[in-house]
Scaffold this active site. Sequence first.
Site, PDB file in Angstrom:
ATOM      1  N   VAL A   1       0.892  -1.225   0.197  1.00 31.73           N
ATOM      2  CA  VAL A   1      -0.055  -0.008   0.062  1.00 31.73           C
ATOM      3  C   VAL A   1       0.842   1.249  -0.135  1.00 31.73           C
ATOM      4  O   VAL A   1       1.752   1.502   0.786  1.00 31.73           O
ATOM      5  CB  VAL A   1      -0.902   0.027   1.257  1.00 31.73           C
TER       6      VAL A   1
ATOM      7  N   VAL B   1       1.123   5.497  -1.280  1.00 28.73           N
ATOM      8  CA  VAL B   1       0.484   6.661  -2.025  1.00 28.73           C
ATOM      9  C   VAL B   1       1.615   7.880  -2.159  1.00 28.73           C
ATOM     10  O   VAL B   1       2.635   7.913  -1.086  1.00 28.73           O
ATOM     11  CB  VAL B   1      -0.454   7.308  -0.816  1.00 28.73           C
TER      12      VAL B   1
ATOM     13  N   GLN C   1      -4.728  12.865   2.299  1.00 28.23           N
ATOM     14  CA  GLN C   1      -5.917  13.306   1.541  1.00 28.23           C
ATOM     15  C   GLN C   1      -6.933  12.178   1.565  1.00 28.23           C
ATOM     16  O   GLN C   1      -7.755  12.400   0.626  1.00 28.23           O
ATOM     17  CB  GLN C   1      -5.389  13.563   0.318  1.00 28.23           C
TER      18      GLN C   1
ATOM     19  N   TYR D   1      -5.017   1.243  10.069  1.00 27.66           N
ATOM     20  CA  TYR D   1      -5.847   0.239   9.719  1.00 27.66           C
ATOM     21  C   TYR D   1      -6.998  -0.335  10.516  1.00 27.66           C
ATOM     22  O   TYR D   1      -7.720  -0.709  10.009  1.00 27.66           O
ATOM     23  CB  TYR D   1      -4.725  -0.726   9.517  1.00 27.66           C
TER      24      TYR D   1
END
Length: 145
Positions: free
Chosen positions: A75, A77, A84, A118
């Site tokens: 995962v 970004v 965001q 999470y």
Amino acid sequence: MNIEFISQLNQSQVQDLVRLYQSTWWGQGRTTEDVNKMLQHSDLIIGINHPDHQKLIGFARVLTDYVYRAVIWDVIVDSTYQKQGLGQTLIQSLLDHPQLQSIEAFLLVCLPETIPFYEKLGFTSDVGELKLMKRVKPTSSYYSL
């Protein structure tokens, strides 16, 4: 923000993914060749493309048997787009993916500081007596006498 979800990467997006890996502590050193091979053998991938810039800005993948378990990996970004909600959007899109609706349990590995992130998505660090184990590929010098 204008984004689009993609399930396959073109070569430019693969290069973006290699760049994203390079920005992580766990993905440094990954090569384009290895990333292409990994993509071929991942069961499901989701990327976030920024169509205005034609750039991959988010990514996650799953290995699964499509019935009992699905393991979420990688995962990521882009740091410019963090904070965001894109990481949450990536995870939620995997959890809601039509091909993964019969999965009994989703698993992932994360650092302690990301546990609260999470947990907000329904994951728990309470895994009973289960322990994560690993075996690292021995190097050729390991067997040298």
